[in-house]
Every structure is written in structure tokens, then in C-alpha cells.
Design a protein around this motif. Structure first.
Motif, short mmCIF file in Angstrom:
data_model
loop_
_atom_site.label_atom_id
_atom_site.label_comp_id
_atom_site.label_asym_id
_atom_site.label_seq_id
_atom_site.Cartn_x
_atom_site.Cartn_y
_atom_site.Cartn_z
N ARG A 143 0.97 -4.44 -7.42
CA ARG A 143 2.05 -3.51 -7.07
C ARG A 143 3.30 -4.23 -6.59
O ARG A 143 4.29 -3.59 -6.23
CB ARG A 143 1.56 -2.53 -6.00
CG ARG A 143 0.54 -1.53 -6.52
CD ARG A 143 0.19 -0.49 -5.48
NE ARG A 143 -0.47 -1.08 -4.34
CZ ARG A 143 -1.80 -1.13 -4.19
NH1 ARG A 143 -2.59 -0.61 -5.09
NH2 ARG A 143 -2.34 -1.69 -3.13
N ARG A 152 3.17 1.59 -1.94
CA ARG A 152 3.42 1.82 -3.37
C ARG A 152 2.23 2.43 -4.08
O ARG A 152 2.33 2.84 -5.23
CB ARG A 152 3.79 0.49 -4.04
CG ARG A 152 5.16 0.03 -3.63
CD ARG A 152 5.52 -1.26 -4.31
NE ARG A 152 6.79 -1.76 -3.81
CZ ARG A 152 7.27 -2.95 -4.11
NH1 ARG A 152 6.59 -3.75 -4.89
NH2 ARG A 152 8.43 -3.34 -3.62
N ASP A 153 1.08 2.45 -3.40
CA ASP A 153 -0.10 3.06 -3.98
C ASP A 153 -0.01 4.56 -3.73
O ASP A 153 -0.70 5.13 -2.90
CB ASP A 153 -1.37 2.47 -3.34
CG ASP A 153 -2.63 3.00 -3.97
OD1 ASP A 153 -2.53 3.73 -4.97
OD2 ASP A 153 -3.72 2.68 -3.45
N ARG A 154 0.89 5.21 -4.49
CA ARG A 154 1.24 6.60 -4.20
C ARG A 154 0.06 7.55 -4.26
O ARG A 154 -0.04 8.48 -3.48
CB ARG A 154 2.33 7.08 -5.17
CG ARG A 154 3.68 6.47 -4.89
CD ARG A 154 4.20 6.88 -3.52
NE ARG A 154 5.05 5.84 -2.95
CZ ARG A 154 6.34 5.68 -3.24
NH1 ARG A 154 6.92 6.48 -4.06
NH2 ARG A 154 7.02 4.70 -2.68
N ARG A 155 -0.84 7.30 -5.20
CA ARG A 155 -1.93 8.27 -5.39
C ARG A 155 -2.82 8.33 -4.15
O ARG A 155 -3.10 9.41 -3.63
CB ARG A 155 -2.74 7.91 -6.62
CG ARG A 155 -3.48 9.11 -7.16
CD ARG A 155 -4.40 8.76 -8.29
NE ARG A 155 -3.72 8.12 -9.40
CZ ARG A 155 -4.34 7.54 -10.41
NH1 ARG A 155 -5.65 7.52 -10.44
NH2 ARG A 155 -3.66 6.98 -11.39
N SER A 156 -3.25 7.16 -3.67
CA SER A 156 -4.09 7.14 -2.48
C SER A 156 -3.33 7.73 -1.29
O SER A 156 -3.87 8.49 -0.49
CB SER A 156 -4.49 5.71 -2.14
OG SER A 156 -5.07 5.11 -3.25
N ASN A 168 0.81 -1.21 0.00
CA ASN A 168 0.00 0.00 0.00
C ASN A 168 0.84 1.26 0.00
O ASN A 168 0.37 2.32 -0.41
CB ASN A 168 -0.98 0.00 1.17
CG ASN A 168 -2.17 -0.89 0.88
OD1 ASN A 168 -3.12 -0.46 0.25
ND2 ASN A 168 -2.09 -2.15 1.30
N LEU A 191 -0.88 9.93 -1.21
CA LEU A 191 -0.72 11.38 -1.25
C LEU A 191 -2.04 12.10 -1.00
O LEU A 191 -2.06 13.14 -0.35
CB LEU A 191 -0.13 11.80 -2.61
CG LEU A 191 1.36 11.54 -2.74
CD1 LEU A 191 1.84 11.89 -4.13
CD2 LEU A 191 2.13 12.33 -1.70
N THR A 192 -3.13 11.55 -1.53
CA THR A 192 -4.43 12.17 -1.30
C THR A 192 -4.70 12.30 0.19
O THR A 192 -5.07 13.36 0.70
CB THR A 192 -5.55 11.31 -1.93
OG1 THR A 192 -5.15 10.96 -3.24
CG2 THR A 192 -6.86 12.05 -1.96
N TYR A 229 -7.79 3.24 2.90
CA TYR A 229 -7.44 2.60 1.63
C TYR A 229 -6.80 1.24 1.85
O TYR A 229 -7.06 0.31 1.10
CB TYR A 229 -6.52 3.52 0.81
CG TYR A 229 -7.29 4.65 0.20
CD1 TYR A 229 -8.13 4.42 -0.87
CD2 TYR A 229 -7.22 5.93 0.72
CE1 TYR A 229 -8.88 5.43 -1.42
CE2 TYR A 229 -7.97 6.97 0.17
CZ TYR A 229 -8.79 6.71 -0.91
OH TYR A 229 -9.54 7.72 -1.45
#
Lengths: 391, 242
Positions: B88, A17-21, A15, A23-24, A202
Motif C-alpha cells: 500500500r 490506506r486499507d480502506r476495506r478493513s 493501514n 470501513l468494516t 487489523y
């Protein structure tokens, strides 16, 4: 125990690595206190202006009422030249260029001399709340002038002016800017808890509904691993993200409070780094509730989208007690300490306002919250042991 | 060795599996052949302990899938219909995660993953995140993941569906290699040619039942059809008659 740790590590790495979530959530959590702080700062500034500062009043036809103008100026109202005529005044107030315009008609002096109620026109926009304070002061001043003239007329006829004032209304405004700021600071724990929950949302979705949607839950549950360990690792991963988010929120509050002009209103909130750390530890038991509740709810959903919808409600649920009591002035009592989120809120408010917190209250708060968290965690473990999870 | 005895499974009104029994032997490839909705996937899910049968028993090398599910899972590797990789994570990380979960210690994880990468010839993309993998690449990595704890028994749920000729071929070679190692491979498919080409034993399933369980030649004899497609249809007709 190894399994638990490996699941935890995988969920955190995956998770992260799930940069978009990521950063949001981080932007939201970090920006909120700063936004609140600038709003409160703005409020403090405004409330200070109302009482003492000179305000300026655009007047049309000021030359027709020199005495009134002098009276207004003695009430800290600066007379400036207004728009050219009534139409221009309407336009200026409508667009919000001016908050209020006073017009003195040409026959003002004559009417006054003839003892006819002399007409003055006040242009204002009721919907424009930003102008409320100025409008109120102009109105008060006009009424004051009205009273003064009436008094003079009655005295000239040998009548005591107090006869026409059977009531003496004395308004005592107790709303202080510090009171308003205190309510907002009281809601700080609400935002802290909100940030905590958002931080894990998330991951909770990805580790449950996401796992199901990708079809990765089947091979995972087919591994020679106790399912209890799998779900505990997921809850721990979610808790780690929540802890990170909480810390970010606390630090952002710490920075924001340093920018707020709180000394101006005689408030010195106790929010140094030691209190930041104490607040973090105080809220730690909520991590277990947050992580297990989100994992539990998300496990019932089938898709990422469905989980997102449900968890938006779950984010609100634990913050509800705080939202309700932040408007009541509740003091910490032992029985409140059994209620998760409410207990942390009450203790935190005391900590910030520099009142000693009772060790018993803190202990009961932590124990009560952890107990609820343990029940939710147990429910997750039970759910994962059932085949219905695959359905 | 997988032994299935009279299992039933219903989902609400739908009676998906109605008394399925068969054995899958070590060192053999057993095919579950049947049209969509025949109960193949449900049977495989019971075997990898994801579903509990309503009636009947199933054992993996003697371990009961209900009473001793953890031991049963220890003895099986499962490749489900969807590969279910973590997008990922890289291929290597996906395999290593399962290796760690299966209890391999740190040093052995590296070695084991290297070994699997070599066996499955996935070195080209082993260090790429699996998000952009082709279907064939995903299937191979998922198979590697299923093999990570060196299971004696393998369950493959329609592994070749959607694969191109080259990928299908290399997967077949892998399955044959696993058979030669003496493992018990149970694999489901609705493609007759594939089952005929690979399997030693064939179970033709329809409407939740086993229509016929025999070798390829046996099926030809019993149905009296030389052509496989004819034999398949004849076997299905046997169930309809019941």
C-alpha cells in the motif's frame, strides 16, 4: 526515539490506506450502539403496553357469552370479531397474524346453566413470545371470571366463597423496564472495550503476521535499528487505531442515548460530552493492554488467517470480566480496581448513574492496567529480539 | 569485507550449515553457488544477523554479527529472497521509510530517495503503489531500499530468480556498478552462468559445506573441467566424498 516514531507513522499511514478493513470496523463500531438503542427503545415501548393499555381480543361466537364479554371489556380487553371458524383461527395463530383467539362454542350458555364446566377454547402459539403479554392478560381475565362465577354459585348455596380459596396468591412483579435498560447500559462498557480492541485488530495482524507473510520482516529486521523500537512503534500504531475506534464508539453511544426514551422509565443516564471525555480517558490505559496483547499474540502466528483466528479470541478475553459481572450487581471496591477492564467497567457504571467516583479507585485502576500493559509490552520486545520470530 | 569462520547452524534435526568459512573482499563480487537446500540462504541470514550461528563467528568490516549486531547491520544492505515491499506504499515511500529508519533526517531523506530513484532508473513507477509491480520492478525497489544507508557490504539472496532477460541484465549492470564503487557484494544463486558472468570469487556450496572457493579459472583448474557445469558437478562430488 526517531525510529519509534517513523514505525508508528508508517503503520498508521499504511493501514489507513486499507480502506476495506477500516470501513468494516468503523461501520461495526458506529452501528452497534444505534442498534442496541433501538432494541432497548422497543423493549421499553412494549413493557409499557402490557400494564395499562387496551388490548384487542378476536373472539369467535361472542354472542354466546355476553356476560363474559362484558367482564373482559371491563378488564381493558377490547372484543373484536374473530376469524370465521376454529380452522381459520388455527391458521391465523400459526402464521402469527393473530397472537391469540378466543372461541365460545354454541352450547356455552347451556353448559353454564346445567352447571357442567363450560368449555371455552383459547388458540395461541407458545413459541410466539411476542404474544406472551397479551395471552397472559386474556388468561388472567378468564380465570378472574371463573373465580367470580364460582363465588356467586357458592354464595347462592349459603357457602362462604373464601372457603375454596385457602391461598391468596399475590404476585408482585419487580421487573421494571428501567431495570432491563440498566443491565443493557451496564454492558455499555463491554461494547466500548470490544470496539477499542476491534479497532486495532487489523493493524496488529498487518504489522506482525502480515509482515511475515509478505516477507517484509526480514529486510526490516536487517536494518541497523534496535528491534525494541520497531515493536514499540507497531504497538503505538495499533493503540492509535484503538483510540480512534473507542472515540467513535463513545460518540455513537452519545447519539444513541439521546434517541432512547429513557426518561419514560425514569432513567436519566449521565452521558453528556464531559462524561464521554472522562470515559475516554478512563479507558485509555486499556489501549496499552489491547495493543500489546494483540501484537504479542499475532507475532506468534505465521499467516494473516491464523492471526485473525487467534485475535478473535483475544478480543473476547479482556471483555470476559465485564460480561460476567454485568449480571451481578457488584459495587466498586478497591481490590476490584487491580483487575483491568473490570475496574474501568465498575467506575464507568458509577459515572453514568451519576455517583461520585473515588479518585483512589481511578488511580489504582489506571496504575494496575498500565502495569499489566507494560508487562505485555516487555514480552513483545523480548519476542522481537529472538530469531525465532522468523522461523 | 565479510569474514566467515566455521559457522554451524541447525534447525532441530536439520543441520543446515556445517562449518562454512570464506572471505568476501571489498571491490569484488563473491558468489555463493549451490543447489537448493545447500545452506546459502541460511548463511546469508546469519550474516544479516537474523539468525545466530550455533558455532563459529562472522564479522562484517570487523563487527561481529552476534556480539555487535547493530554495528554489523549498519554495514550491510540486504536484499532477501522475497522483496518484501509494503503493497500500500509507493516505491518512493517504501524507500523513504527505510531511509528514515536508518536515521537520515528529513531533508536528506528526500535527496537520498531521489538519488536512488535516479540510479536504479525506477522513476517511471516510483510514485505508484507497489501492489501491482512486476517482479523486476519489485526487485529493483527492494535493492534501492537495501542501499538507502549506503552500506559498504551487500547481501543479495538469489536476486535474479524469476526475472526476465531485460530485468536480469539491468540488475547485473547495477551489481557491477556497486562493485566498481568498491563495495563488497556477496550474492547467492543456483544459476551457474550467472555466477560465472558476474563473480570474481566463487564459493560452491553443497550440503551445508563449502566444496570449493576460488576464482573461475581456479575452479576450472582444480576440477580439471573446462565446462562450468562439469566443474560444478565435480565440485559437488568432492563434498559427497567427504
Amino acid at each position: 526515539m526517531g525510529t519509534f516514531f517513523h514505525v508508528f507513522r508508517k503503520e498508521v499511514v499504511d493501514n489507513f490506506r486499507d480502506r476495506r478493513s477500516l470501513l468494516t470496523v468503523a461501520a461495526m463500531v458506529a452501528m452497534f450502539p444505534l442498534l442496541m438503542a433501538s432494541l432497548i427503545g422497543f423493549q421499553i415501548d412494549r413493557s409499557f403496553n402490557t400494564e395499562t393499555d387496551l388490548i384487542s381480543l378476536p373472539v369467535i361466537g361472542a354472542e354466546h357469552a355476553p356476560n363474559l364479554m362484558r367482564y373482559l371489556e371491563s378488564n381493558q380487553i377490547d372484543i373484536v370479531a374473530g376469524p370465521v371458524d376454529a380452522d381459520a383461527a388455527v391458521a391465523a395463530v400459526e402464521t402469527g397474524d393473530l397472537d391469540v383467539v378466543l372461541r365460545i362454542p354454541g352450547d356455552f350458555g347451556e353448559q353454564l346453566a346445567d352447571m357442567i364446566p363450560a368449555r371455552v377454547e383459547l388458540f395461541l402459539d407458545q413459541a410466539n413470545t411476542a404474544g406472551d403479554a397479551d395471552v397472559g392478560r386474556v388468561r388472567d381475565a378468564l380465570f378472574g371470571y371463573n373465580q367470580t362465577l364460582a363465588g356467586i354459585r357458592l354464595s347462592a348455596r349459603g357457602v362462604n366463597p373464601t372457603l375454596v380459596r385457602p391461598l391468596n396468591i399475590d404476585t408482585i412483579d419487580v421487573s421494571t423496564p428501567s431495570g432491563r435498560a440498566a443491565i443493557l447500559l451496564g454492558m455499555m462498557s463491554y461494547f466500548l472495550l470490544f470496539s477499542l480492541l476491534m479497532g486495532g485488530m487489523y493493524l496488529a495482524i498487518d504489522a506482525t503476521a502480515g509482515e511475515r507473510e509478505r516477507g517484509s520482516i526480514e529486510p526490516l529486521l536487517s536494518l541497523p535499528v534496535a528491534r525494541a523500537h520497531l515493536v514499540l512503534g507497531k504497538i503505538a500504531g495499533c493503540g492509535a487505531f484503538m483510540a480512534f475506534s473507542l472515540l467513535l464508539s463513545l460518540l455513537s453511544w452519545f447519539v444513541a442515548l439521546n434517541f432512547m426514551p429513557l426518561e419514560q422509565i425514569g432513567m436519566t443516564p449521565n452521558f453528556n460530552l464531559a462524561v464521554v471525555l472522562a470515559a475516554f480517558l478512563l479507558l485509555c490505559p486499556m489501549l496499552l493492554i489491547g495493543a500489546s496483547l494483540m501484537t504479542l499474540v499475532a507475532s506468534f502466528t505465521r499467516t494473516y488467517k491464523e492471526a485473525q483466528t487467534w485475535l478473535s479470541f483475544v478480543v473476547l478475553a479482556p471483555t470476559m470480566p465485564i460480561l460476567i459481572v454485568s449480571f451481578l450487581n457488584l459495587r466498586p471496591r478497591l481490590e476490584f480496581m487491580f483487575v483491568p477492564s473490570l475496574s474501568q467497567h465498575l467506575i464507568l457504571v458509577d459515572m453514568i448513574s451519576n455517583e461520585p467516583a473515588s479518585a483512589l479507585n481511578i488511580a489504582v485502576s489506571a496504575a494496575g492496567t498500565l502495569a499489566v500493559g507494560a508487562i505485555l509490552t516487555w514480552a513483545c520486545v523480548r519476542l522481537y529480539s529472538r530469531e525465532a520470530l522468523l522461523g | 569485507m565479510i569474514r566467515v569462520e566455521g559457522i554451524h547452524k541447525s534447525f532441530g534435526e536439520v543441520h543446515a550449515v556445517r562449518g562454512v568459512s570464506f572471505d568476501a573482499r571489498d571491490g569484488k563480487i563473491t558468489g555463493l553457488l549451490g543447489p537448493n537446500g545447500a545452506g546459502k540462504s541460511t548463511t546469508l541470514r546469519v550474516l544479516c544477523t537474523l539468525l545466530k550461528p550455533d558455532r563459529g563467528t562472522a564479522t562484517i568490516d570487523g563487527a561481529d554479527v552476534v556480539a555487535d549486531s547493530l554495528a554489523a547491520r549498519q554495514k550491510i544492505g540486504s536484499l532477501p529472497h522475497e522483496s518484501g515491499l509494503y503493497p500500500r506504499l509507493t516505491a518512493r515511500e517504501n524507500i523513504a521509510y527505510y531511509a528514515r529508519l536508518c536515521g537520515l533526517d528529513r531533508d536528506h531523506v528526500e535527496d537520498r530517495v531521489d538519488e536512488i530513484v535516479k540510479t536504479l532508473e525506477i522513476g517511471d513507477f516510483a510514485d505508484r503503489r507497489s501492489k501491482g509491480f512486476s517482479h523486476g520492478q519489485r526487485t529493483k525497489v527492494a535493492l534501492g531500499r537495501a542501499l538507502v544507508h549506503d552500506p559498504q557490504n551487500l547481501l543479495l539472496d538469489e536476486p535474479t530468480t524469476g526475472l526476465d532477460v531485460m530485468a536480469t541484465r539491468s540488475l547485473r549492470e547495477l551489481i557491477l556498478k556497486l562493485k566498481d564503487e568498491g563495495r563488497c557484494v556477496l550474492f547467492s544463486s543456483h544459476v551457474m552462468q550467472e555466477v560465472a558472468a558476474l563473480c570474481d570469487d566463487i564459493c560452491i556450496m553443497a550440503a551445508g559445506r563449502i566444496a570449493i572457493h576460488d576464482s573461475m579459472d581456479g575452479i576450472r583448474q582444480r576440477t580439471g573441467c573446462d565446462d562450468l557445469e562439469e566443474a560444478f558437478l565435480a565440485a559437488l562430488a568432492m563434498v559427497e566424498v567427504d
